[in-house]
Design a protein around this motif. Structure first.
Motif, mmCIF file in Angstrom:
data_model
loop_
_atom_site.group_PDB
_atom_site.id
_atom_site.type_symbol
_atom_site.label_atom_id
_atom_site.label_comp_id
_atom_site.label_asym_id
_atom_site.label_seq_id
_atom_site.Cartn_x
_atom_site.Cartn_y
_atom_site.Cartn_z
ATOM 1 N N ASP A 55 38.855 0.085 55.398
ATOM 2 C CA ASP A 55 39.514 -1.054 54.986
ATOM 3 C C ASP A 55 38.612 -2.490 55.096
ATOM 4 N N PRO A 56 37.802 -2.513 53.937
ATOM 5 C CA PRO A 56 36.554 -3.408 54.266
ATOM 6 C C PRO A 56 37.024 -4.718 54.119
ATOM 7 N N ASP A 57 38.242 -5.084 53.607
ATOM 8 C CA ASP A 57 38.645 -6.688 53.561
ATOM 9 C C ASP A 57 39.171 -6.712 54.980
ATOM 10 N N ARG A 58 39.690 -5.877 55.682
ATOM 11 C CA ARG A 58 40.134 -6.030 57.080
ATOM 12 C C ARG A 58 38.946 -6.328 58.023
ATOM 13 N N GLU A 59 37.915 -5.354 57.575
ATOM 14 C CA GLU A 59 36.473 -5.455 58.459
ATOM 15 C C GLU A 59 35.864 -6.909 58.216
ATOM 16 N N SER A 60 36.112 -7.363 57.057
ATOM 17 C CA SER A 60 35.407 -8.720 56.861
ATOM 18 C C SER A 60 36.119 -9.839 57.618
ATOM 19 N N ARG A 61 37.446 -9.632 57.644
ATOM 20 C CA ARG A 61 38.217 -10.472 58.500
ATOM 21 C C ARG A 61 37.659 -10.285 60.003
ATOM 22 N N GLN A 62 37.841 -9.237 60.323
ATOM 23 C CA GLN A 62 37.371 -9.168 61.932
ATOM 24 C C GLN A 62 36.012 -9.457 62.215
#
Ligand SMILES: C=C(O[C@@H]1C=C(C(=O)O)C=C[C@H]1O)C(=O)O
Length: 111
Positions: A55-62
């Motif tokens: 989940d690249p969006d979740r990773e960006s937020r993390q």
């Protein structure tokens, strides 16, 4: 010069610091083990609902969050990002394997 040649007071200080390092390393291992228990559950949830492993969006937020935390903790944000990416890459490999096992019917439900 080796660590066996050093002054007694230096040796004592070194040993004390190394004890703390060993405790911290143990805590890191235990925390990682708990994190992987959670991510394994996420992997099974995703496989059951046909969601993609990554989940690249979740990773960006993390990454954004971790970089901020690192800055306030005086830790190199680039290092924090690299460490997270390293861990997440392993998690995604696990999720891919869980999805494959689920698709082939070789997975153990909930494991
Ligand atoms: C655990 C998840 O799966 C993957 C692994 C992540 C992680 O280890 O933090 C984050 C995002 C995903 O790429 C998730 O989607 O939450």
């Amino acid at each position: 010069m080796t660590t066996s040649d050093i002054d007694e007071s230096v040796r004592a200080e070194l040993n004390q610091l190394r004890q703390s390092i060993d405790n911290i390393d143990a805590a890191v291992v235990h925390m990682l083990a708990e994190r992987f228990k959670c991510t394994q559950q996420v992997g099974h949830l995703k496989a059951a609902h046909h969601l993609p492993p990554a989940d690249p969006d979740r990773e960006s937020r993390q990454i954004a969050r971790l970089r901020q935390l690192a800055e306030s903790a005086h830790l190199d944000p680039a290092f924090a990002e690299k460490l997270l990416n390293f861990i997440v890459a392993e998690v995604i490999r696990h999720h891919e394997r869980i999805a494959d096992e689920s698709a082939n019917g070789t997975g153990v439900a909930g494991a």
